[in-house]
Design an enzyme around this catalytic site. Structure first.
Site, PDB file in Angstrom:
ATOM      1  N   CYS A   1     -25.638   9.595   5.650  1.00  0.00           N
ATOM      2  CA  CYS A   1     -27.054   9.265   5.751  1.00  0.00           C
ATOM      3  C   CYS A   1     -27.783  10.059   4.685  1.00  0.00           C
ATOM      4  CB  CYS A   1     -27.630   9.676   7.107  1.00  0.00           C
ATOM      5  SG  CYS A   1     -26.865   8.852   8.497  1.00  0.00           S
TER       6      CYS A   1
ATOM      7  N   ASN B   1     -27.770  14.311   8.801  1.00  0.00           N
ATOM      8  CA  ASN B   1     -26.669  13.654   8.085  1.00  0.00           C
ATOM      9  C   ASN B   1     -25.388  14.363   8.480  1.00  0.00           C
ATOM     10  OD1 ASN B   1     -25.467  13.866   4.659  1.00  0.00           O
ATOM     11  ND2 ASN B   1     -24.890  12.414   6.233  1.00  0.00           N
ATOM     12  N   GLY B   2     -24.425  13.604   8.973  1.00  0.00           N
ATOM     13  CA  GLY B   2     -23.149  14.201   9.347  1.00  0.00           C
ATOM     14  C   GLY B   2     -22.665  13.639  10.658  1.00  0.00           C
TER      15      GLY B   2
ATOM     16  N   GLY C   1     -27.293   5.162   3.179  1.00  0.00           N
ATOM     17  CA  GLY C   1     -27.398   4.536   4.491  1.00  0.00           C
ATOM     18  C   GLY C   1     -28.298   3.324   4.415  1.00  0.00           C
TER      19      GLY C   1
ATOM     20  N   TYR D   1     -17.306   8.717  -4.146  1.00  0.00           N
ATOM     21  CA  TYR D   1     -18.029   7.469  -3.847  1.00  0.00           C
ATOM     22  C   TYR D   1     -19.489   7.641  -3.437  1.00  0.00           C
ATOM     23  CZ  TYR D   1     -19.444   3.440  -0.962  1.00  0.00           C
ATOM     24  OH  TYR D   1     -20.139   2.403  -0.397  1.00  0.00           O
TER      25      TYR D   1
HETATM   26  O1  LIG Z   1     -11.333  -0.758   0.180  1.00  0.00           O
HETATM   27  P1  LIG Z   1     -12.708  -1.027   0.694  1.00  0.00           P
HETATM   28  O2  LIG Z   1     -12.771  -0.938   2.181  1.00  0.00           O
HETATM   29  O3  LIG Z   1     -13.263  -2.315   0.152  1.00  0.00           O
HETATM   30  O4  LIG Z   1     -13.650   0.169   0.228  1.00  0.00           O
HETATM   31  C1  LIG Z   1     -13.707   0.653  -1.077  1.00  0.00           C
HETATM   32  C2  LIG Z   1     -14.739  -0.048  -1.918  1.00  0.00           C
HETATM   33  O5  LIG Z   1     -16.039   0.073  -1.295  1.00  0.00           O
HETATM   34  C3  LIG Z   1     -16.914   0.793  -2.164  1.00  0.00           C
HETATM   35  O6  LIG Z   1     -17.740  -0.101  -2.892  1.00  0.00           O
HETATM   36  P2  LIG Z   1     -19.201  -0.537  -2.417  1.00  0.00           P
HETATM   37  O7  LIG Z   1     -19.332  -1.995  -2.614  1.00  0.00           O
HETATM   38  O8  LIG Z   1     -19.482  -0.024  -1.044  1.00  0.00           O
HETATM   39  O9  LIG Z   1     -20.230   0.243  -3.334  1.00  0.00           O
HETATM   40  P3  LIG Z   1     -20.444   0.377  -4.913  1.00  0.00           P
HETATM   41  O10 LIG Z   1     -21.223  -0.842  -5.355  1.00  0.00           O
HETATM   42  O11 LIG Z   1     -21.218   1.656  -5.030  1.00  0.00           O
HETATM   43  O12 LIG Z   1     -19.138   0.468  -5.604  1.00  0.00           O
HETATM   44  C4  LIG Z   1     -16.008   1.534  -3.121  1.00  0.00           C
HETATM   45  O13 LIG Z   1     -16.672   1.774  -4.354  1.00  0.00           O
HETATM   46  C5  LIG Z   1     -14.858   0.572  -3.285  1.00  0.00           C
HETATM   47  O14 LIG Z   1     -15.197  -0.438  -4.226  1.00  0.00           O
HETATM   48  N1  LIG Z   2     -23.663   9.010   8.456  1.00  0.00           N
HETATM   49  C1  LIG Z   2     -24.373   9.910   9.083  1.00  0.00           C
HETATM   50  O1  LIG Z   2     -24.725  10.955   8.570  1.00  0.00           O
HETATM   51  C2  LIG Z   2     -24.685   9.559  10.526  1.00  0.00           C
HETATM   52  C3  LIG Z   2     -25.575  10.510  11.288  1.00  0.00           C
HETATM   53  C4  LIG Z   2     -25.383  10.357  12.799  1.00  0.00           C
HETATM   54  N2  LIG Z   2     -24.084  10.795  13.217  1.00  0.00           N
HETATM   55  C5  LIG Z   2     -25.611   8.907  13.218  1.00  0.00           C
HETATM   56  O2  LIG Z   2     -24.707   8.214  13.555  1.00  0.00           O
HETATM   57  O3  LIG Z   2     -26.702   8.442  13.195  1.00  0.00           O
HETATM   58 MG   LIG Z   3     -17.216  -0.169  -5.064  1.00  0.00          MG
END
Ligand SMILES: O=P(O)(O)OC[C@H]1O[C@H](OP(=O)(O)OP(=O)(O)O)[C@H](O)[C@@H]1O
Ligand SMILES: NC(=O)CC[C@H](N)C(=O)O
Ligand SMILES: [Mg+2]
Length: 507
Positions: A2, A101-102, A28, A257
Site C-alpha cells: 500500500c 502499509n504491511g 495499491g 517490482y
Molecule cells: O507472473 P505474474 O503473476 O504475471 O506476475 C509478474 C508480472 O506482474 C508484474 O507486472 P504488472 O503488470 O503488475 O506491472 P508493471 O506494468 O509495473 O510491470 C510484474 O512486472 C510481472 O510482469
Molecule cells: N498491502 C498492504 O500494505 C496492506 C495493508 C493491510 N494489511 C490491508 O490489507 O489493508
Molecule cells: Mg510487469
C-alpha cells in the site's frame, strides 16, 4: 503493498495528499482514502477505486485542515470491502486516524487480547484496524490532553513489543499532530521530507521519496527501522528509536517490482538497483547461453524496462519495444483476482508484429510470480511470428508465500512452486528460461548501499526475517486468502460488512 502519506503543514494539505497518492498509486489500486484534521474534527473520504476516481471536487472541498494522512490500498488481510479502505479511525484517546502499509503475522493472537483485555471492538477483519487499536490502547493512559512526545514514543515501544510482521504506519491525532513509525526490521519503506515556508517548516512522511518530489518537499532521510517520528501541530519534529534491536532488512521485492524507479529506499536508488540486476543477469545469460543466437531483447512493460535495456547493453544486442502498453490500464499483478489478472494482460499489452517476425527474441520481465503475464506474452510473441522465444527473469524463482504486505498467500498459486526451471519453461511455453541467482539479486541492490547487510528475501528462500512464521501460519493464510478461499461465498457475505464511514460534521 500500500502507499501511505502524512503531512503537517502551515496551510491546507488536501491537494498535496491527493497529489502524493497519485504518485503512490502503483502501490495499491483497490481503494484510497484521505483523512484531515480541521478545528478539532476529522474529515474523511475513502472508497474502493483509483485515487482519481475516489476524490471528486466535492470531497476535496470538505477535506479541510493543515494536518492529514492518506492511503492507497492493495489488500493483504481481511476483505476488499470499502469499510476496510484506510485511513481507519478510533475515537479514543483523543481521536486517532491511521494508515498502514504491511501485514501483521500475529494478528489472530492479538485479536482476542484487544477485546478481552483492552475492551476494544474491531469491526472489520483488517489487520490495520487491529494495529490502530493496539496503538490507541497504548496511548490511552497519556497524562494530559496535550500528549508529550515521550508518551507517543512509549506507545510505539508497546506496539513494537506486541506486534509481529511488517508495518510502516502514519497516524494523525486530534489536538496533537502526526506520528509515523516503521517496524524494527524496516521491511516496508518510509521516508521523511521537509518544506520550508515563510510561516515555518512543514513535514511529510511517505512510502516512497517520489511522493516528496511530487509536492515539493525535500528528502530529509529514511525513517529508521523501529524509529518513530512525531510532528506536533506547531510543526516541531521529535524522533526516537523505539525498538530494542532494530535491523535494516528491507523487502527486496520493492526493488524488483513494487517501488517506482525514481524512488530511493534506504539510501538505494531503485532505478540503479534495476540497472545492476540487468547487468548481472546479462552476464549470466552471456555465460550460460553463449551458444544461443538472440536477435533482439524485448522488455515486458513496464517495470522490466530498465533491466531489459541493461541486459541488451551487456549482451551487445538490439533493445526493441515489441509491446505497447495501454497507459490507462493499471498493474496486473496487484489486481484482486486471477480472472481479472488474466484478462488484463492482453488488454494492457499489444505486440508490434514486425519486431517479432522471424526473430529469436529474448523477453525480459522483472519477475515471474503466477506466470499470468509470461505465459500470455510468449503466446503473443509466437502469434506475431517469433522464431524462438527465450525468457529471462530479473528475480529468482518465487517459491514461497509472502506474509509482509504482498498478496501471495498461497504457494500452490506460484508457478515455480514444486517445479524445476525446465518445467516452468514448459508451463509458459518458452524455448529457454533463465532466472537471476539470489546472490546476484542481493548484490545488485546492495551495490548501491554497502551498509545494508541483509534483505527480506523470503519469497525466494523461505526464510522469514521476523522468525515467527511457521507452517501452521502459512497454512492458515493459504486457507483464508487463496484464490479458492476468495471465491468462496463467505467472502461475499463479508463484503456486506457495515461500511462505517465518517465524512465529518459537514457531510
Ligand atoms: O507472473 P505474474 O503473476 O504475471 O506476475 C509478474 C508480472 O506482474 C508484474 O507486472 P504488472 O503488470 O503488475 O506491472 P508493471 O506494468 O509495473 O510491470 C510484474 O512486472 C510481472 O510482469
Ligand atoms: N498491502 C498492504 O500494505 C496492506 C495493508 C493491510 N494489511 C490491508 O490489507 O489493508
Ligand atoms: Mg510487469
Amino acid at each position: 503493498m500500500c502507499g501511505i502519506v502524512g503531512i503537517v503543514a502551515k496551510g491546507p494539505v488536501n491537494q498535496d495528499l491527493y497529489d502524493a497518492l497519485i504518485v503512490l498509486q502503483h502501490r495499491g489500486q483497490d481503494a484510497a482514502g484521505i483523512m484531515t484534521i480541521d478545528d478539532g474534527m476529522f474529515h474523511l473520504r475513502k472508497e474502493n477505486g483509483l485515487v482519481r476516481d475516489v476524490f471528486r471536487t466535492r470531497h476535496m472541498k470538505r477535506l479541510t485542515g493543515n494536518v492529514g494522512i492518506g492511503h492507497c490500498r492493495y489488500p493483504t488481510a481481511g476483505s476488499s470491502s470499502s469499510a476496510e479502505a484506510q485511513p481507519f479511525y478510533v475515537n479514543s484517546p483523543f481521536g486517532i486516524s491511521f494508515a498502514h502499509n504491511g501485514n501483521l503475522t500475529n494478528a489472530h493472537e492479538l485479536q482476542d487480547e484487544v477485546f478481552r483485555i483492552s475492551r476494544r471492538h474491531i469491526n472489520t477483519t483488517s489487520d490495520s484496524e487491529l494495529l490502530l487499536n493496539i496503538f490507541a490502547h497504548a496511548l490511552q493512559n497519556a497524562a494530559s490532553f496535550e500528549v508529550h512526545p515521550e508518551e507517543i514514543f512509549a506507545a510505539v515501544e508497546t506496539v513494537h513489543s506486541k506486534i509481529r510482521g511488517a508495518y510502516a504506519v502514519v497516524a494523525a491525532i486530534i489536538g496533537n499532530g502526526m506520528v509515523a513509525f516503521r517496524d524494527p526490521h524496516g521491511i516496508r519503506p518510509l521516508v521523511l521530507g521537509k518544506r520550508q515556508t515563510e510561516h515555518g517548516d512543514e513535514y511529510m512522511v511517505a512510502s516512497e521519496s517520489v511522493a516528496l518530489d511530487a509536492v515539493g518537499f525535500h528528502f530529509v532521510r529514511d525513517v529508521a527501522p523501529g524509529e518513530a517520528v512525531y510532528v506536533n501541530e506547531a510543526g516541531e519534529l521529535f524522533t526516537k528509536q523505539c525498538a530494542s534491536k532494530p535491523s535494516c532488512t528491507p523487502c527486496i521485492f520493492e526493488f524488483v517490482y513494487f517501488a517506482r524507479p525514481d524512488s530511493f529506499i534506504d539510501g538505494i536508488s531503485v532505478y540503479a538497483s534495476r540497472v545492476n540486476m540487468g547487468r548481472k543477469l546479462g552476464e549470466k545469460i552471456a555465460r550460460e547461453w553463449s551458444d544461443l543466437d538472440i536477435d533482439v531483447v524485448i522488455p515486458i512493460p513496464e517495470t522490466s524496462m530498465d533491466v531489459a535495456l541493461q541486459i541488451a547493453n551487456t549482451l551487445e544486442k538490439p533493445y526493441r519495444q515489441g509491446f505497447v502498453k495501454n497507459r490507462y490500464i493499471g498493474r496486473t499483478f496487484i489486481m484482486p483476482g486471477q480472472t481479472q489478472r488474466r484478462k488484463s494482460v492482453r488488454r494492457k499489452l499489444n505486440a508490434i508484429s514486425s519486431e517479432f517476425k522471424g526473430k529469436n527474441v529474448l523477453l525480459v520481465d522483472d519477475s515471474i510470480v503466477r506466470g499470468t503475464t509470461s505465459e500470455q506474452i510468449i503466446e503473443m510473441a509466437r502469434e506475431s511470428g517469433a522464431n524462438k522465444v527465450y525468457f529471462a527473469s530479473a528475480a529468482p524463482e518465487i517459491r514461497f508465500p509472502n506474509v509482509y504486505g504482498i498478496d501471495m498467500p498461497s504457494a500452490n498459486e506460484l508457478i515455480a512452486y514444486g517445479r524445476e526451471i525446465e518445467q516452468i519453461a514448459d508451463c509458459i511455453k518458452a524455448d529457454g528460461l533463465i532466472f537471476q541467482d539470489i546472490e546476484d539479486l542481493v548484490e545488485a541492490v546492495r551495490e548501491e548501499n554497502n551498509n545494508l547487510t541483509a534483505f527480506e528475501t523470503s519469497v525466494f528462500t523461505g526464510n522469514y526475517i521476523t522468525g515467527d512464521v511457521d507452517q501452521a501460519y502459512l497454512e492458515s493464510i493459504d486457507k483464508a486468502r487463496s484464490e479458492k478461499a476468495k471465491s468462496a461465498p463467505v467472502v461475499q457475505e463479508e463484503l456486506s460488512n457495515l461500511e462505517m464511514h465518517n465524512m465529518g460534521r459537514n457531510a
